[in-house]
Write an enzyme that holds these catalytic residues in place. Structure first.
Site, PDB file in Angstrom:
ATOM      1  N   HIS A 116     -98.121  31.330  12.723  1.00 51.24           N
ATOM      2  CA  HIS A 116     -98.702  32.665  12.925  1.00 51.24           C
ATOM      3  C   HIS A 116     -99.760  32.649  14.025  1.00 51.24           C
ATOM      4  O   HIS A 116     -99.874  33.602  14.804  1.00 51.24           O
ATOM      5  CB  HIS A 116     -99.351  33.165  11.632  1.00 51.24           C
ATOM      6  CG  HIS A 116     -98.405  33.829  10.680  1.00 51.24           C
ATOM      7  ND1 HIS A 116     -97.645  34.928  11.027  1.00 51.24           N
ATOM      8  CD2 HIS A 116     -98.100  33.561   9.382  1.00 51.24           C
ATOM      9  CE1 HIS A 116     -96.919  35.309   9.985  1.00 51.24           C
ATOM     10  NE2 HIS A 116     -97.166  34.493   8.983  1.00 51.24           N
ATOM     11  N   CYS A 148     -92.407  35.935   3.913  1.00 53.50           N
ATOM     12  CA  CYS A 148     -93.600  36.177   4.720  1.00 53.50           C
ATOM     13  C   CYS A 148     -94.121  37.579   4.432  1.00 53.50           C
ATOM     14  O   CYS A 148     -93.337  38.533   4.388  1.00 53.50           O
ATOM     15  CB  CYS A 148     -93.274  36.033   6.204  1.00 53.50           C
ATOM     16  SG  CYS A 148     -94.669  36.351   7.310  1.00 53.50           S
ATOM     17  N   HIS A 207     -96.159  27.113   8.339  1.00 52.30           N
ATOM     18  CA  HIS A 207     -95.896  28.556   8.402  1.00 52.30           C
ATOM     19  C   HIS A 207     -97.126  29.302   8.922  1.00 52.30           C
ATOM     20  O   HIS A 207     -97.028  30.137   9.828  1.00 52.30           O
ATOM     21  CB  HIS A 207     -95.517  29.030   6.999  1.00 52.30           C
ATOM     22  CG  HIS A 207     -95.198  30.486   6.896  1.00 52.30           C
ATOM     23  ND1 HIS A 207     -93.958  30.952   6.536  1.00 52.30           N
ATOM     24  CD2 HIS A 207     -95.973  31.600   7.082  1.00 52.30           C
ATOM     25  CE1 HIS A 207     -93.975  32.280   6.513  1.00 52.30           C
ATOM     26  NE2 HIS A 207     -95.184  32.700   6.821  1.00 52.30           N
ATOM     27  N   GLU A 208     -98.300  28.985   8.364  1.00 55.05           N
ATOM     28  CA  GLU A 208     -99.514  29.689   8.781  1.00 55.05           C
ATOM     29  C   GLU A 208     -99.905  29.320  10.211  1.00 55.05           C
ATOM     30  O   GLU A 208    -100.359  30.175  10.987  1.00 55.05           O
ATOM     31  CB  GLU A 208    -100.660  29.382   7.813  1.00 55.05           C
ATOM     32  CG  GLU A 208    -100.408  29.783   6.368  1.00 55.05           C
ATOM     33  CD  GLU A 208     -99.990  31.232   6.211  1.00 55.05           C
ATOM     34  OE1 GLU A 208    -100.358  32.076   7.048  1.00 55.05           O
ATOM     35  OE2 GLU A 208     -99.273  31.526   5.247  1.00 55.05           O
TER      36      GLU A 208
END
Length: 203
Positions: A149, A103, A145-146
């Site tokens: 965020h 990351c 993953h995004e």
């Protein structure tokens, strides 16, 4: 002169914007397009496969990606106000050789994490048009993953007990975990060593 004006510093774990839910975009305008342009420039300079707006200190629900895939989705894209629904991860411990993530907001580190092999993705483009697609494999991992965020989570927050301990030690060793830490793509040394080796999967 410090590189292109559109490349922004990437904030590191411990910055509050990374650890809270991002706000929905309400205006699809030139200001949004300029932000997205900055995100692409920053992602490219960092040689990342994805970037979420909170990673450049902007608490809005946007992420970009640059990743070849087998799903018929453009390798380069952006999604605004996304919703990502993943399949359940397979039972068992992640394979350190096959399932390690990195990351840009935990720069230079990588740890194994198991995720769902598929994900349904929907949202809007920068003009407010609806988009939807299915992602598989590493592209599905990138989408998850995004999306994390945008909900205030980093991948290190999802690690199993063994790897979570290692991640916490790494954060402490690097002096992170408090506000004010950033790195500048294209200026600071590449934390993932892209200049010296093949690309890793970091976003």
């Amino acid at each position: 002169m410090i590189g292109p004006m559109t490349v922004r510093p990437i904030v590191i774990t411990g910055e509050p914007v990374l650890h809270r839910r991002a706000e929905p975009v309400t205006q699809f305008d030139d200001e949004l397009r300029a932000l997205v342009d900055d995100m692409f420039e920053t992602m490219d300079a960092a040689r990342g496969v994805g970037l979420a707006a909170p990673q450049i200190g902007v608490g809005l629900r946007i992420f970009t990606w640059q990743m070849d895939n087998n799903d018929g989705v453009p390798a380069r894209g952006v999604i605004v106000n996304p919703f990502v629904s993943p399949s359940k991860p397979a039972v068992g411990d992640p394979d350190p050789d096959e399932e390690s993530e990195g990351c840009l907001s935990v720069p230079g580190e990588s740890f194994p994490l198991r995720r769902g092999e598929r994900a349904s993705v929907s949202g809007y483009d920068v003009d407010g048009n609806e988009i939807a697609f299915a992602a598989t494999g590493w592209f599905a991992r990138c989408m998850q993953h995004e999306y994390d965020h945008l909900n205030g989570f980093l991948y290190v927050d999802r690690l199993n007990e063994r790897w979570a301990k290692k991640a916490k030690k790494a954060v402490k060793r690097n002096g992170w975990g408090t506000p004010g830490h950033t790195w500048m793509p294209g200026v600071d040394r590449d934390p993932f060593g892209h200049d010296d080796a093949d690309d890793t999967d970091d976003d």
